[in-house]
Design a protein around this motif. Structure first.
Motif, PDB file in Angstrom:
ATOM      1  N   PRO A 189       0.822  -1.228   0.000  1.00 14.19           N
ATOM      2  CA  PRO A 189       0.000   0.000   0.000  1.00 14.19           C
ATOM      3  C   PRO A 189       0.848   1.267   0.000  1.00 14.19           C
ATOM      4  CG  PRO A 189      -0.267  -1.213   2.076  1.00 14.19           C
ATOM      5  CD  PRO A 189       0.650  -2.021   1.235  1.00 14.19           C
ATOM      6  N   VAL A 190       2.050   1.161   0.583  1.00 14.58           N
ATOM      7  CA  VAL A 190       2.956   2.317   0.642  1.00 14.58           C
ATOM      8  C   VAL A 190       4.371   1.832   0.341  1.00 14.58           C
ATOM      9  CG1 VAL A 190       3.893   4.178   2.075  1.00 14.58           C
ATOM     10  CG2 VAL A 190       1.560   3.380   2.475  1.00 14.58           C
ATOM     11  N   VAL A 191       5.083   2.602  -0.462  1.00 11.66           N
ATOM     12  CA  VAL A 191       6.493   2.308  -0.726  1.00 11.66           C
ATOM     13  C   VAL A 191       7.281   3.593  -0.540  1.00 11.66           C
ATOM     14  CG1 VAL A 191       8.131   1.912  -2.615  1.00 11.66           C
ATOM     15  CG2 VAL A 191       6.241   0.379  -2.328  1.00 11.66           C
ATOM     16  N   SER A 192       8.344   3.510   0.232  1.00  8.53           N
ATOM     17  CA  SER A 192       9.218   4.676   0.339  1.00  8.53           C
ATOM     18  C   SER A 192      10.299   4.543  -0.732  1.00  8.53           C
ATOM     19  CB  SER A 192       9.863   4.722   1.730  1.00  8.53           C
ATOM     20  OG  SER A 192      10.977   5.595   1.676  1.00  8.53           O
ATOM     21  N   ILE A 193      10.578   5.630  -1.407  1.00  8.89           N
ATOM     22  CA  ILE A 193      11.604   5.540  -2.456  1.00  8.89           C
ATOM     23  C   ILE A 193      12.971   5.172  -1.861  1.00  8.89           C
ATOM     24  CG2 ILE A 193      10.644   6.912  -4.347  1.00  8.89           C
ATOM     25  CD1 ILE A 193      12.048   9.316  -3.119  1.00  8.89           C
ATOM     26  N   LYS A 217      10.461   3.533 -12.705  1.00  6.07           N
ATOM     27  CA  LYS A 217       9.504   4.527 -12.212  1.00  6.07           C
ATOM     28  C   LYS A 217       9.918   5.001 -10.806  1.00  6.07           C
ATOM     29  CE  LYS A 217       5.270   3.013 -13.472  1.00  6.07           C
ATOM     30  NZ  LYS A 217       5.298   3.556 -14.796  1.00  6.07           N
ATOM     31  N   LEU A 218      10.253   4.038  -9.947  1.00  8.34           N
ATOM     32  CA  LEU A 218      10.575   4.360  -8.560  1.00  8.34           C
ATOM     33  C   LEU A 218      11.995   4.907  -8.415  1.00  8.34           C
ATOM     34  CD1 LEU A 218       8.811   1.305  -6.919  1.00  8.34           C
ATOM     35  CD2 LEU A 218       8.038   3.658  -6.894  1.00  8.34           C
ATOM     36  N   MET A 219      12.913   4.366  -9.206  1.00 10.38           N
ATOM     37  CA  MET A 219      14.290   4.879  -9.132  1.00 10.38           C
ATOM     38  C   MET A 219      14.320   6.360  -9.548  1.00 10.38           C
ATOM     39  SD  MET A 219      15.915   2.331  -8.009  1.00 10.38           S
ATOM     40  CE  MET A 219      17.649   2.275  -8.238  1.00 10.38           C
ATOM     41  N   SER A 227      10.056  19.024  -2.814  1.00  6.97           N
ATOM     42  CA  SER A 227       8.991  19.445  -1.893  1.00  6.97           C
ATOM     43  C   SER A 227       7.714  19.911  -2.607  1.00  6.97           C
ATOM     44  CB  SER A 227       9.514  20.568  -0.993  1.00  6.97           C
ATOM     45  OG  SER A 227       9.874  21.663  -1.794  1.00  6.97           O
ATOM     46  N   ASN A 228       7.723  20.017  -3.920  1.00  5.32           N
ATOM     47  CA  ASN A 228       6.476  20.368  -4.634  1.00  5.32           C
ATOM     48  C   ASN A 228       5.478  19.209  -4.625  1.00  5.32           C
ATOM     49  OD1 ASN A 228       7.671  22.733  -5.362  1.00  5.32           O
ATOM     50  ND2 ASN A 228       8.041  22.188  -7.504  1.00  5.32           N
ATOM     51  N   ILE A 229       6.016  18.005  -4.409  1.00  8.79           N
ATOM     52  CA  ILE A 229       5.184  16.808  -4.588  1.00  8.79           C
ATOM     53  C   ILE A 229       4.278  16.603  -3.368  1.00  8.79           C
ATOM     54  CG2 ILE A 229       5.211  14.298  -4.868  1.00  8.79           C
ATOM     55  CD1 ILE A 229       7.947  14.633  -6.275  1.00  8.79           C
ATOM     56  N   GLU A 230       2.964  16.592  -3.645  1.00  8.33           N
ATOM     57  CA  GLU A 230       1.987  16.431  -2.573  1.00  8.33           C
ATOM     58  C   GLU A 230       1.614  14.958  -2.406  1.00  8.33           C
ATOM     59  OE1 GLU A 230      -1.379  19.500  -2.133  1.00  8.33           O
ATOM     60  OE2 GLU A 230      -2.308  17.714  -2.975  1.00  8.33           O
ATOM     61  N   GLU A 231       1.541  14.260  -3.534  1.00  9.79           N
ATOM     62  CA  GLU A 231       1.119  12.857  -3.483  1.00  9.79           C
ATOM     63  C   GLU A 231       1.608  12.136  -4.734  1.00  9.79           C
ATOM     64  OE1 GLU A 231      -3.160  12.341  -3.533  1.00  9.79           O
ATOM     65  OE2 GLU A 231      -2.996  10.225  -3.004  1.00  9.79           O
ATOM     66  N   VAL A 232       2.012  10.884  -4.562  1.00  4.27           N
ATOM     67  CA  VAL A 232       2.362  10.037  -5.715  1.00  4.27           C
ATOM     68  C   VAL A 232       1.601   8.727  -5.554  1.00  4.27           C
ATOM     69  CG1 VAL A 232       4.198   8.839  -6.982  1.00  4.27           C
ATOM     70  CG2 VAL A 232       4.688  11.026  -5.855  1.00  4.27           C
ATOM     71  N   LEU A 233       0.853   8.351  -6.582  1.00  7.00           N
ATOM     72  CA  LEU A 233       0.044   7.132  -6.504  1.00  7.00           C
ATOM     73  C   LEU A 233       0.257   6.298  -7.763  1.00  7.00           C
ATOM     74  CD1 LEU A 233      -2.210   5.648  -4.901  1.00  7.00           C
ATOM     75  CD2 LEU A 233      -3.871   6.927  -6.261  1.00  7.00           C
ATOM     76  N   ILE A 234       0.477   4.993  -7.556  1.00  4.29           N
ATOM     77  CA  ILE A 234       0.551   4.044  -8.678  1.00  4.29           C
ATOM     78  C   ILE A 234      -0.663   3.131  -8.547  1.00  4.29           C
ATOM     79  CG2 ILE A 234       1.908   2.213  -9.771  1.00  4.29           C
ATOM     80  CD1 ILE A 234       4.411   3.423  -8.494  1.00  4.29           C
ATOM     81  N   PHE A 235      -1.492   3.073  -9.571  1.00  3.28           N
ATOM     82  CA  PHE A 235      -2.745   2.319  -9.449  1.00  3.28           C
ATOM     83  C   PHE A 235      -3.121   1.710 -10.798  1.00  3.28           C
ATOM     84  CE2 PHE A 235      -5.582   5.187 -11.735  1.00  3.28           C
ATOM     85  CZ  PHE A 235      -4.807   6.339 -11.791  1.00  3.28           C
ATOM     86  N   ASN A 236      -4.160   0.875 -10.769  1.00  2.81           N
ATOM     87  CA  ASN A 236      -4.560   0.150 -11.973  1.00  2.81           C
ATOM     88  C   ASN A 236      -5.502   1.008 -12.837  1.00  2.81           C
ATOM     89  OD1 ASN A 236      -5.406  -1.691 -13.897  1.00  2.81           O
ATOM     90  ND2 ASN A 236      -5.342  -3.398 -12.448  1.00  2.81           N
ATOM     91  N   GLY A 237      -4.983   1.464 -13.960  1.00  3.17           N
ATOM     92  CA  GLY A 237      -5.758   2.330 -14.851  1.00  3.17           C
ATOM     93  C   GLY A 237      -6.717   1.558 -15.731  1.00  3.17           C
ATOM     94  N   LYS A 256       0.904   3.999  -2.651  1.00  6.58           N
ATOM     95  CA  LYS A 256       1.341   5.385  -2.462  1.00  6.58           C
ATOM     96  C   LYS A 256       2.856   5.380  -2.356  1.00  6.58           C
ATOM     97  CE  LYS A 256      -2.414   7.746  -0.014  1.00  6.58           C
ATOM     98  NZ  LYS A 256      -2.915   8.487  -1.144  1.00  6.58           N
ATOM     99  N   VAL A 257       3.492   6.322  -3.038  1.00  5.18           N
ATOM    100  CA  VAL A 257       4.955   6.428  -2.965  1.00  5.18           C
ATOM    101  C   VAL A 257       5.293   7.613  -2.070  1.00  5.18           C
ATOM    102  CG1 VAL A 257       7.093   6.635  -4.286  1.00  5.18           C
ATOM    103  CG2 VAL A 257       5.101   5.502  -5.315  1.00  5.18           C
ATOM    104  N   THR A 258       6.157   7.348  -1.099  1.00 10.09           N
ATOM    105  CA  THR A 258       6.538   8.423  -0.169  1.00 10.09           C
ATOM    106  C   THR A 258       8.052   8.648  -0.242  1.00 10.09           C
ATOM    107  OG1 THR A 258       6.872   6.868   1.631  1.00 10.09           O
ATOM    108  CG2 THR A 258       4.676   7.817   1.430  1.00 10.09           C
TER     109      THR A 258
END
Ligand code: IP8
Length: 259
Positions: A189-193, A217-219, A227-237, A256-258
């Motif tokens: 559900p959550v991945v930290s880079i 994508k994650l690298m 700090s501009n990034i509010e949210e990053v989400l990878i999901f099934n389109g 969610k990527v944090t």
């Protein structure tokens, strides 16, 4: 209406069939265009769309074994513009004021490896409610030509728009700790880079893809996080309504990527 800029990547595998050459998934494109149109009218007019190369970009680059010369550059750009036109047509059919932004015309990799971008037209378009549609493409670099992935475009755009949300619509449910077909594989559900190097991506990247898939994508996130990034989400389109819901900031299952 929310004020942040939503940068959404439509993965090549949701808009094309990557098991065939130059094969469009028309019904998915039409559904996606409709969802974006609903989100544009109801939730956010501040949208930038970036799409992948799918079965247009990747086979062309593979055939030329990269982008070795002007001929290959011209061919990759040609096919990517074909795919881009189909996406634009579908968006316009549903009333989205979408317009094509040629990636190769505004991005350039300099001699220090920095991805330079002429972002002013994008900034002005967003202010005026127009929806730019960029794409993974071949670009010019200091000494050569190269492939620029849609993923890197998305991360690079996060430097320009404050605040921004980065939404990656892919053909799986998110990031798994191993390949989903492996017994016991868990959707994260959550991945930290910072933890990306612990994930076994081997089997997740089994298809022919010249720019890599989940791993890159994650690298790239690790390289571009800011700090501009509010949210990053990878999901099934491919799941009905997820693209609309993600643009409307509704809860969407995925990863969610944090930082
Ligand atoms: O599908 C690659 O973009 P991506 C674009 O986002 C080409 O990795 C030309 C293969």
């Amino acid at each position: 209406m929310s004020s942040e800029v939503n940068v959404i990547k439509l993965g090549g595998s949701i808009i094309t069939d990557k098991s065939k050459y130059y094969h469009i998934r028309y019904s998915e494109i039409v559904r996606i265009a409709k969802e974006i149109s609903i989100a544009y009218s109801n939730c956010s007019s501040r949208i930038i769309i970036v799409h992948g190369g799918g079965s247009f970009g990747h086979p062309t680059v593979a055939e030329y074994q990269g982008v070795p010369d002007a001929d290959a550059f011209s061919q990759v750009v040609y096919y990517m513009k074909e795919l881009n036109s189909i996406i634009i047509d579908a968006l316009k059919l549903f009333g989205v004021p979408a317009f094509s932004v040629d990636t190769h015309a505004i991005f350039y990799r300099d001699c220090n490896g920095v991805l330079q971008l002429f972002s002013k037209p994008l900034e002005e378009a967003i202010k005026k409610g127009a929806v730019p549609v960029l794409y993974g493409d071949a670009i010019l670099s200091c000494n050569d030509f190269e492939v620029l992935s849609g993923d890197e475009i998305v991360w690079r755009l996060s430097y320009v728009f404050r605040p921004c949300r980065l939404l990656f619509a892919v053909d799986v449910n998110g990031v798994y700790d191993k390949h989903p077909s492996v017994p016991g594989a868990r959707l994260l559900p959550v991945v930290s880079i910072r933890d990306v190097h612990h994930i076994d991506f081997g089997a997740q990247n089994r298809r022919v893809d010249v720019t890599g898939e989940m791993r890159s994508k994650l690298m790239l996130g690790a390289r571009y996080w800011n700090s501009n990034i509010e949210e990053v989400l990878i999901f099934n389109g491919l799941k009905k309504d997820f693209i609309r819901a993600s643009l409307c900031k509704e809860a969407v299952p995925g990863t969610k990527v944090t930082s």
